[in-house]
Design a protein around this motif. Sequence first.
Motif, PDB file in Angstrom:
ATOM      1  N   LEU A   1      -7.179 -10.362  33.908  1.00  0.00           N
ATOM      2  CA  LEU A   1      -8.194 -11.022  33.086  1.00  0.00           C
ATOM      3  C   LEU A   1      -9.563 -10.917  33.742  1.00  0.00           C
ATOM      4  O   LEU A   1     -10.592 -10.825  33.056  1.00  0.00           O
ATOM      5  N   GLY A   2      -9.587 -10.871  35.073  1.00  0.00           N
ATOM      6  CA  GLY A   2     -10.843 -10.671  35.792  1.00  0.00           C
ATOM      7  C   GLY A   2     -11.436  -9.310  35.483  1.00  0.00           C
ATOM      8  O   GLY A   2     -12.655  -9.165  35.328  1.00  0.00           O
TER       9      GLY A   2
ATOM     10  N   GLN B   1     -13.680  -9.158  32.523  1.00  0.00           N
ATOM     11  CA  GLN B   1     -15.013  -9.781  32.528  1.00  0.00           C
ATOM     12  C   GLN B   1     -16.116  -8.733  32.440  1.00  0.00           C
ATOM     13  O   GLN B   1     -17.190  -8.997  31.923  1.00  0.00           O
ATOM     14  N   GLU B   2     -15.787  -7.525  32.927  1.00  0.00           N
ATOM     15  CA  GLU B   2     -16.747  -6.420  32.827  1.00  0.00           C
ATOM     16  C   GLU B   2     -17.202  -6.166  31.397  1.00  0.00           C
ATOM     17  O   GLU B   2     -18.318  -5.727  31.156  1.00  0.00           O
TER      18      GLU B   2
ATOM     19  N   GLY C   1     -17.203  -8.463  29.021  1.00  0.00           N
ATOM     20  CA  GLY C   1     -17.760  -9.643  28.365  1.00  0.00           C
ATOM     21  C   GLY C   1     -16.781 -10.777  28.150  1.00  0.00           C
ATOM     22  O   GLY C   1     -17.117 -11.762  27.486  1.00  0.00           O
ATOM     23  N   LEU C   2     -15.553 -10.652  28.680  1.00  0.00           N
ATOM     24  CA  LEU C   2     -14.639 -11.788  28.586  1.00  0.00           C
ATOM     25  C   LEU C   2     -15.172 -12.901  29.471  1.00  0.00           C
ATOM     26  O   LEU C   2     -15.539 -12.670  30.625  1.00  0.00           O
ATOM     27  N   PRO C   3     -15.219 -14.135  28.963  1.00  0.00           N
ATOM     28  CA  PRO C   3     -15.642 -15.243  29.824  1.00  0.00           C
ATOM     29  C   PRO C   3     -14.651 -15.403  30.981  1.00  0.00           C
ATOM     30  O   PRO C   3     -13.516 -14.921  30.896  1.00  0.00           O
ATOM     31  N   PRO C   4     -15.073 -16.080  32.061  1.00  0.00           N
ATOM     32  CA  PRO C   4     -14.131 -16.342  33.160  1.00  0.00           C
ATOM     33  C   PRO C   4     -12.952 -17.163  32.651  1.00  0.00           C
ATOM     34  O   PRO C   4     -13.075 -17.878  31.655  1.00  0.00           O
ATOM     35  N   VAL C   5     -11.810 -17.047  33.333  1.00  0.00           N
ATOM     36  CA  VAL C   5     -10.640 -17.825  32.942  1.00  0.00           C
ATOM     37  C   VAL C   5     -10.322 -18.844  34.024  1.00  0.00           C
ATOM     38  O   VAL C   5     -10.738 -18.716  35.186  1.00  0.00           O
TER      39      VAL C   5
ATOM     40  N   VAL D   1     -10.246 -19.573  40.472  1.00  0.00           N
ATOM     41  CA  VAL D   1      -9.568 -19.213  39.226  1.00  0.00           C
ATOM     42  C   VAL D   1      -8.374 -20.125  38.961  1.00  0.00           C
ATOM     43  O   VAL D   1      -8.149 -20.557  37.838  1.00  0.00           O
TER      44      VAL D   1
ATOM     45  N   LEU E   1      -9.942 -19.945  28.494  1.00  0.00           N
ATOM     46  CA  LEU E   1     -11.207 -19.234  28.631  1.00  0.00           C
ATOM     47  C   LEU E   1     -12.287 -20.288  28.826  1.00  0.00           C
ATOM     48  O   LEU E   1     -12.442 -21.182  27.983  1.00  0.00           O
TER      49      LEU E   1
ATOM     50  N   PRO F   1     -20.257  -5.607  27.085  1.00  0.00           N
ATOM     51  CA  PRO F   1     -20.707  -6.921  26.596  1.00  0.00           C
ATOM     52  C   PRO F   1     -21.696  -6.729  25.452  1.00  0.00           C
ATOM     53  O   PRO F   1     -22.493  -5.788  25.471  1.00  0.00           O
TER      54      PRO F   1
END
Lengths: 455, 455
Positions: A156-157, A160-161, A163-167, A277, A300, A452
């Motif tokens: 999941l990290g 983030q590249e 545009g996924l928000p941090p989890v 995390v 998220l 993103p």
Amino acid sequence: MARPTPLSGFPEWLPDGRMVEQHVLDVLRRTFELHGFAGIETRAVEPLDQLLRKGETSKEVYVLSRLQEDAANPDRGGRLGLHFDLTVPFARYVLENAGHLAFPFRRYQIQKVWRGERPQDGRFREFVQADIDVVAAGDLPYHYEVELPLVMADALGALQEIGLPPVRILVNNRKVAEGFYRGLGLTDVDAVLRGIDKLDKIGGPAVAELLVAEAGATPEQAQACLELASVQGDDESVVDAVRAVAARHGAEHTLLDEGLDELGALVRAAAQRAPGVVVADLKIARGLDYYTGSVYETVLVGHEQLGSICSGGRYDTLASDGATTYPGVGLSIGVSRLVSRLLGAGLVRATRSVPSAVLVAVTDEADRSRSDAVATALRSRGIPVEVAPSAAKFGKQIRHADRRGIPFVWFLGQPGGDEGDQVKDIRSGEQVPADAASWAPPADDLWPRVVPAEA
Amino acid sequence: MARPTPLSGFPEWLPDGRMVEQHVLDVLRRTFELHGFAGIETRAVEPLDQLLRKGETSKEVYVLSRLQEDAANPDRGGRLGLHFDLTVPFARYVLENAGHLAFPFRRYQIQKVWRGERPQDGRFREFVQADIDVVAAGDLPYHYEVELPLVMADALGALQEIGLPPVRILVNNRKVAEGFYRGLGLTDVDAVLRGIDKLDKIGGPAVAELLVAEAGATPEQAQACLELASVQGDDESVVDAVRAVAARHGAEHTLLDEGLDELGALVRAAAQRAPGVVVADLKIARGLDYYTGSVYETVLVGHEQLGSICSGGRYDTLASDGATTYPGVGLSIGVSRLVSRLLGAGLVRATRSVPSAVLVAVTDEADRSRSDAVATALRSRGIPVEVAPSAAKFGKQIRHADRRGIPFVWFLGQPGGDEGDQVKDIRSGEQVPADAASWAPPADDLWPRVVPAEA
């Protein structure tokens, strides 16, 4: 045929949305493989009696019948249903193929599942899950309960590249909860867990009433359970906090001690390998009664209302054939939920909606084979290309590329003439001489990229 | 739970078989994208009335019901069935999203489909298809009928590297057949095509009887149809051969001339771009009545008994919403049939059954975090790694790697000691000093590869 309308609960994406989904799947697959998980797929159907072993899911199952089923000669295997998760099929696959697998077996599995539920935001009838599990024959060491959520943190990290928000991965340990409840003198552990699982939905006072009414708790015991559920933290101080609650209420149990050792080890390792995390959250109960150790949920950040996008846990008996028991630990990402949020909230975009980096123009329909030859030459060097649909005016051919986001249009020189081929960047208008045997687009333009939305 | 047995017609692969299937899918996807096709997926279900529009497929459809269906409040969309191909869903997708697609629309689609048929060798109830189609709004130029089989020739050719036998794409043109039959005076063209489609199965004399009995042919007309069906060739001489048959039987029709122009153009272009792969074969009829131009079937050379592994054709009306008609041309690869033959005949193999190139040994369970750190360092440089399940004796850890085909085992040096880390190639036994920040396996060992079985 009239214009069809979408079926609620069965999401489909336009080509650029599918590109985002495919990219997410590619990133997950690569991460899982870097961690040594082998991919498998199982059939979409399982015998209905296997799917219904856990009673509470029965209402969600889609049952299959053949349109012209022969009643006198029904399918020997009995009735079939579509799988509603990837855990039941995986357990069956492990038993069926145990003699051919090397244990501990690390597998990932990315497939669609189906549930006949009422569709809601982020809740579909058909959706993609991406699961990882480690399953052992006999004993499964605890360290896998530390490793697996960290693999998901890595996967999941990596998203983030784009545009996924941090989890935030919320972890708990069933042994802590069960040991604590038993230490308090409560014996119907499942009823307590079912109550605690409703905390976010109905709030503390209502849960306390539920525990009194349905789990045989005194008001004081119910209060103690709520206090335990309120403990949260991303370092080992949570262990001390739980011990303080337990001491205050006189709850002692070896299972509690064992669970706290495990939870402490998980939080300690996670703080080192994926700082910030993983969060211990003692209210995480996971309604499912087959978890026996760590349990996981993932939110998220900023989209907590979406619910968990990656859940799982440890089960001492994933499968058993009588002679051997197969314990496992695993997590499952709800890919469709994730992708539908990424697209719906406008967080990501694809840089174009077709793979082609180049449109080769056609000067004259009789001369199409020369355009085909240029396309073949470019493709042989790994450049995605399509040839214009017709020998329309060049302006129209350029608009054809522009509508699709194809960045380059290739124009053929005169055969035998002085002018060679030229390639035009239709964004800048720059047009330069080019040779199909050597020209290449800039790396960023070679394939569509998923980025993103603001980039 | 007793040991479960496989369900007939629902193939599943062990991890190394899945690796072969995944590689095939990756090669197809890459080839389709190099040719500018955008990937889409459609839901697994369609309204049953849409699936049954072609009556002959009705018996194959799996119908869905929810286990606890509310009879008083059924699903609004009516009954749903699992799709049995990717063409029906694609046609629906095009109509549903026409306003958002740029035409001609080039799409590929790789998904499972389901048919409730009796399973046989190479015939499954659940299988993967890989389709490409070009669909236009209004007119679709003939050149796409030349391009699409050549894309498939490229895709299937790329699989020869891993041991797929060469393919032969057999092409015909419905206009040639229809023009010829009408030129002979036969009017029930579909009945003639259905008869000719049985040629391989029942032989010429039986087909001749069928044409007389069911297509209203005289014995002479039936004989002429068989003569046409016997014409075959991989260059333009087939056009002359057809003209000779037509002249002999006095068959003239503008549709015949048009079809021969098209077929000649296809064979000419194919001889140039994929020599030896495309063969005009005038007996190819494809039982389906919606093809209107080119039709295609594909055999694996040496495995002709397997049947066609890639079929399709041109349809003037893939979809229509009244105002606009969408003609298309496409082909579909039967991936499961292909993969099951590759595996069943022992033509290909994966170089190992897990992604990991390296197993990091664990010296002492208390020291596992040092092994985890090495694994993280290697993965950060794109090397697939797993860590040993336990701090067993090194001999046992090496056997663990060996059983999975993992080529390298990593041993940690003493912390603060003179000896640094070492990595052992367990095939040669060679062990050398190594640094997790810089060491990499040889390129051939980095990822498992899919190779011809004898390699």
